[in-house]
Design a protein around this motif. Structure first.
Motif, PDB file in Angstrom:
ATOM      1  N   MET A   1       0.834  -1.198   0.000  1.00  0.00           N
ATOM      2  CA  MET A   1       0.000   0.000   0.000  1.00  0.00           C
ATOM      3  C   MET A   1       0.869   1.249   0.000  1.00  0.00           C
ATOM      4  SD  MET A   1      -3.530  -0.030   1.938  1.00  0.00           S
ATOM      5  CE  MET A   1      -3.314   0.878   3.450  1.00  0.00           C
ATOM      6  N   ASP A   3       1.950   2.560  -2.592  1.00  0.00           N
ATOM      7  CA  ASP A   3       1.525   3.384  -3.728  1.00  0.00           C
ATOM      8  C   ASP A   3       0.390   4.302  -3.287  1.00  0.00           C
ATOM      9  OD1 ASP A   3       2.320   1.566  -6.545  1.00  0.00           O
ATOM     10  OD2 ASP A   3       2.602   0.809  -4.532  1.00  0.00           O
ATOM     11  N   PHE A   4       0.116   5.276  -4.104  1.00  0.00           N
ATOM     12  CA  PHE A   4      -1.002   6.158  -3.793  1.00  0.00           C
ATOM     13  C   PHE A   4      -2.296   5.501  -4.226  1.00  0.00           C
ATOM     14  CE2 PHE A   4       1.351   9.920  -2.768  1.00  0.00           C
ATOM     15  CZ  PHE A   4       2.560   9.712  -3.390  1.00  0.00           C
ATOM     16  N   PHE A   5      -3.310   5.722  -3.446  1.00  0.00           N
ATOM     17  CA  PHE A   5      -4.637   5.362  -3.913  1.00  0.00           C
ATOM     18  C   PHE A   5      -5.111   6.418  -4.883  1.00  0.00           C
ATOM     19  CE2 PHE A   5      -5.404   2.898   0.118  1.00  0.00           C
ATOM     20  CZ  PHE A   5      -5.604   1.700  -0.533  1.00  0.00           C
ATOM     21  N   PRO A   6      -5.973   6.039  -5.821  1.00  0.00           N
ATOM     22  CA  PRO A   6      -6.570   7.082  -6.654  1.00  0.00           C
ATOM     23  C   PRO A   6      -7.411   8.029  -5.787  1.00  0.00           C
ATOM     24  CG  PRO A   6      -7.255   4.880  -7.380  1.00  0.00           C
ATOM     25  CD  PRO A   6      -6.381   4.699  -6.191  1.00  0.00           C
ATOM     26  N   ILE A   9     -10.842   7.031  -4.510  1.00  0.00           N
ATOM     27  CA  ILE A   9     -10.849   6.012  -3.458  1.00  0.00           C
ATOM     28  C   ILE A   9     -10.555   6.663  -2.099  1.00  0.00           C
ATOM     29  CG2 ILE A   9      -9.702   3.941  -2.610  1.00  0.00           C
ATOM     30  CD1 ILE A   9     -11.411   3.400  -4.972  1.00  0.00           C
TER      31      ILE A   9
ATOM     32  N   GLN B  89      -2.299  -6.138   3.449  1.00  0.00           N
ATOM     33  CA  GLN B  89      -2.396  -4.840   2.786  1.00  0.00           C
ATOM     34  C   GLN B  89      -2.167  -4.923   1.284  1.00  0.00           C
ATOM     35  OE1 GLN B  89      -0.066  -1.920   4.730  1.00  0.00           O
ATOM     36  NE2 GLN B  89      -1.407  -1.899   6.499  1.00  0.00           N
ATOM     37  N   GLU B  90      -1.264  -5.797   0.897  1.00  0.00           N
ATOM     38  CA  GLU B  90      -0.973  -5.914  -0.536  1.00  0.00           C
ATOM     39  C   GLU B  90      -2.236  -6.317  -1.295  1.00  0.00           C
ATOM     40  OE1 GLU B  90       1.700  -5.249  -2.454  1.00  0.00           O
ATOM     41  OE2 GLU B  90       2.504  -4.324  -0.642  1.00  0.00           O
ATOM     42  N   TYR B  93      -4.893  -3.647  -1.340  1.00  0.00           N
ATOM     43  CA  TYR B  93      -4.618  -2.586  -2.304  1.00  0.00           C
ATOM     44  C   TYR B  93      -4.991  -3.032  -3.707  1.00  0.00           C
ATOM     45  CZ  TYR B  93      -2.203   0.767  -5.144  1.00  0.00           C
ATOM     46  OH  TYR B  93      -1.922   1.707  -6.072  1.00  0.00           O
ATOM     47  N   GLN B 130       1.477   5.263   5.193  1.00  0.00           N
ATOM     48  CA  GLN B 130       0.663   4.271   4.501  1.00  0.00           C
ATOM     49  C   GLN B 130       0.032   4.796   3.224  1.00  0.00           C
ATOM     50  OE1 GLN B 130      -1.852   1.696   6.805  1.00  0.00           O
ATOM     51  NE2 GLN B 130       0.073   0.590   6.794  1.00  0.00           N
ATOM     52  N   PHE B 131      -0.444   6.022   3.298  1.00  0.00           N
ATOM     53  CA  PHE B 131      -1.211   6.528   2.169  1.00  0.00           C
ATOM     54  C   PHE B 131      -0.371   7.314   1.182  1.00  0.00           C
ATOM     55  CE2 PHE B 131      -4.974   5.195   4.027  1.00  0.00           C
ATOM     56  CZ  PHE B 131      -5.983   5.373   3.118  1.00  0.00           C
TER      57      PHE B 131
END
Lengths: 563, 155
Positions: A1, A3-6, A9, B89-90, B93, B130-131
């Motif tokens: 996680m 990466d960035f979420f769009p 989302i 989490q993977e 996502y 995390q984000f």
């Protein structure tokens, strides 16, 4: 996680968070801040929490009720707002909320209404909105019509996501400058809209206001339901009772005549909302019959669908019915030896249970606790803050001011030291970087560049934290305990988050609010100092490690370069 | 393949080439696939790019359960949802990306709710890592630097 979420989302996820988390997460990044404080987000978040279970989105997943408790025996008189856990068999206090508005008079405030977690209060011509879930309050401008006789209704307009306060003012001839018809009173309808931020005379309201009626004063909330507020009124000629509703969207009055047999001429009627239905509380107070019947309107707007839910016997010292609990029990105000007490009434067994919340009469307010982000996008209240700071400065004790100054200087010094250390590390890395770029294999240089880019933003954040301390002390000293604690808390937390490099964690201070009082501010500053002490230690450790690494990694390359 | 099978079944092909035969009612829970079916541009095999076999299998499992249990009690479905989304989490996502891309509303709802539950007590610091993929000192010192500088060979 990692990466960035769009974006869409992220919005979806944030919609599902309770207000307390959202307040904290404003300081995650600039884009999150502007997203969370945008009016659009506030509205959709509200709609989301309304469509999902009522309390599932609250921070602790508890079914909470808010209770207003006015204690007149204490000096000065205090108004408490407490949260209670409304479970099947118990009604236990959960926590007390800090009431941010101070009365200028000896009276308590008049509670006009509470809608979707937003309270509306007034005292003479001062009007306030208060959102307990984000600890923010706001003073409204003063209405234009000055009068002693007025009725209020406060509600929400779903169509425009607006909150409106309607003020029905009866003007007596003596209060008017140019009187044409000296014997009649005139009625002015004024509406405050939160979106517009101002009062406005409502011409549609005045035009549709029926002639020949008087609104009965109840001292209670005008029931808000279906985008309208509901008053009880009496026809002047026939003395018939009727429900007068005011649609907050169209700003039009409508009447519903009550069918015969529900109320007698001496019955006192109040509107309320029980179980999501418009209800009438009919109090009979004669020697033979002291009781209160609850009539519920099964189908909104159809008076014939009114049916009597049950009757509560008032001869046992019960003065008022307040609200209904999740388990169907009725909350009511009962007479206690020296005071009045909040009690719970079981309609099936007719048993009354004392809940142990004592207060003065007729001022209890009971409502479901709802969380709402409204007012979050509103600017801080300059009007009230100015007023309060003048008073507060006098009270502010000199020695604590000196202590705070010393603390601030200490923390600043620490921050400076921190930046110096930081500079040093940065320089070392830069030197190593250049050296490696010149002679080392390509990927080693890349590694250094990576490290460097990580250090840079941290350093920038640290510099800004100095300004944050400034603003924090400034706000806390100039701002009274009265207004916008939320603001101080927010500044504190963001300053701490920005000072992340110093090891200060936002979480620790988010919980504690500086109520603007010197003591609290001092405690917060001491905490902050301890944190930055710790952070400095940490940094010097980090420095050691980095130096080690650099010397280790430079050696072989130097050596190979030498060859 | 019989014609009746072709009528009610669709074949979904994941990004890594694996094929799944699923009933049409299940497949059209994805709005993206529904649109393709309605526009009749799905002849027999529908490619599902960006979603690998592992994730696609999970999504299909979720949709099947939701399709079957329409009559079942809502509380059962809720427990299934909460168990289903309770993953590493993977996977979470990847699932969110897939659900968003294929437009499966129920799945996206359940997943977002799960993420919200996960992060609601967390600190701002945690959220940044995390984000937003912020790297912080802790990571730098504990893993990152050591990995880069200590684990390489100096020849």
């Amino acid at each position: 996680m990692s990466d960035f979420f769009p974006d869409e989302i992220v919005v979806e996820i944030l919609h599902r968070l309770p207000t307390k988390s959202l307040i904290q997460f404003r300081s995650v990044s600039k884009s999150w801040y502007s997203l969370i404080t945008s009016p659009n987000f506030i509205n959709t978040h509200l709609n989301h929490s309304l469509t999902s279970n009522t309390y599932i989105n609250s921070y602790d997943n508890l079914p909470l009720m808010i209770v207003r408790q006015c204690v007149s025996s204490s000096d000065p008189r205090t108004e408490h707002y407490k949260l209670f856990i409304d479970s099947q068999d118990s009604f236990d206090e959960y926590k007390e909320l800090e009431f941010p508005i101070k009365s200028r008079r000896l009276h308590f405030f008049f509670a006009i209404g509470s809608v979707k977690g937003l309270f509306c209060l007034h005292e003479q011509d001062r009007y306030f909105l208060w959102n307990p879930s984000i600890r923010k309050s706001m003073a409204m401008p003063k209405p234009t019509v000055k009068t002693s006789m007025h009725y209020h209704g406060f509600g929400f307009v779903p169509l425009t996501n607006d909150y409106k306060l309607v003020r029905i003012a009866d003007l007596y001839p003596t209060e008017l400058p140019n009187v044409e018809q000296p014997t009649t009173t005139t009625t002015h309808i004024e509406v405050y809209s939160l979106n517009a931020g101002s009062w406005r005379m409502s011409s549609t309201g005045s035009n549709s206001y029926p002639d020949g009626i008087t609104i009965s004063y109840s001292g209670r909330f005008a029931a808000y339901l279906e985008g309208a507020v509901h008053f009880v009124a009496t026809m002047k000629k026939t003395n018939d009772k009727l429900i007068l509703s005011f649609d907050l969207c169209d700003e039009v009055f409508q009447t519903m005549l009550l069918p015969d047999g529900i109320v007698g001429p001496l019955t006192k009627v109040r509107t309320s909302v029980f179980g999501g239905l418009l209800s009438l509380l009919c109090y009979e107070d004669t020697a033979a019959n002291k009781s209160c019947s609850i009539w519920m309107m099964k189908e909104y707007g159809v008076v014939d669908s009114l049916w009597k839910q049950f009757t509560v016997d008032l001869s046992g010292g019960i003065t008022e019915l307040l609200g209904v609990r999740n388990n169907g029990h009725i909350l009511l105000e009962a007479n206690a030896p020296s005071d009045w007490v909040l009690s719970s009434y079981d309609p099936s067994s007719q048993q009354i249970k004392n809940l142990g919340v004592y207060a003065s009469a007729y001022r209890f307010v009971v409502d479901t606790y709802e969380e709402n982000l409204i007012l979050l996008d509103k600017p801080n209240d300059a009007f009230s803050r100015r007023r309060v700071s003048r008073k507060r400065k006098d009270r502010f004790d000199q020695s604590s001011q000196a202590r705070i100054d010393a603390l601030v200087i200490d923390i600043r010094r620490q921050h400076r030291e921190y930046s110096l250390q930081f500079e040093e590390i940065k320089r070392e890395i830069e030197v190593a970087n250049v050296a490696i770029a010149r002679m080392g294999p390509q990927h080693h240089a890349e590694d250094f560049a990576k490290l460097y880019t990580f250090l840079l933003p941290l350093q920038l954040r640290d510099v800004s934290s100095n300004e944050q301390i400034d603003s924090m002390t400034l706000t806390a000293t100039s701002q009274g305990s009265v207004m916008n604690d939320c603001d101080v808390a927010e500044k504190l937390s963001s300053s701490c988050v920005l000072g992340k490099g110093v090891g200060v964690k936002g979480k620790d201070l988010n919980g504690c609010t500086s109520s603007g009082q010197g003591k609290d501010l001092e405690a917060d500053l001491i905490k902050m100092k301890a944190k930055s002490d710790e952070g400095l230690k940490k940094l010097s450790q980090i420095k050691d490690i980095i130096m080690q690494i650099i010397s280790k990694s430079l050696k072989p390359t130097d050596y190979s370069a030498g060859i | 393949m019989s014609s009746s099978l072709e009528k009610n079944m669709l074949i979904l092909r994941s990004s890594d080439g694996e094929e799944f035969i699923v009933p049409e009612v299940v497949a059209v829970m994805s709005k993206a696939i529904k649109n393709m079916v309605e526009d009749e541009c799905a002849s027999n095999t529908i490619p599902v790019p960006n979603v690998d076999a592992n994730i696609l299998a999970m999504v299909i499992e979720f949709c099947k359960k939701h399709d079957e249990s329409e009559a079942e009690a809502a509380s059962d479905l809720k427990t299934f949802d909460s168990e289903f989304v309770n993953r590493g989490q993977e996977a979470l996502y990847d699932l969110i990306t897939a659900a968003n891309f294929r437009d499966v509303k129920e799945l996206l709802d359940a997943l977002c709710q799960n993420v919200a539950e996960m992060i609601k007590g967390k600190s701002v610091h945690h959220i940044r890592i995390q984000f937003l993929g912020y790297q912080l000192f802790e990571i730098l010192t504990s893993n990152f630097i050591w990995n880069i500088w200590c684990d390489r060979d100096f020849d």
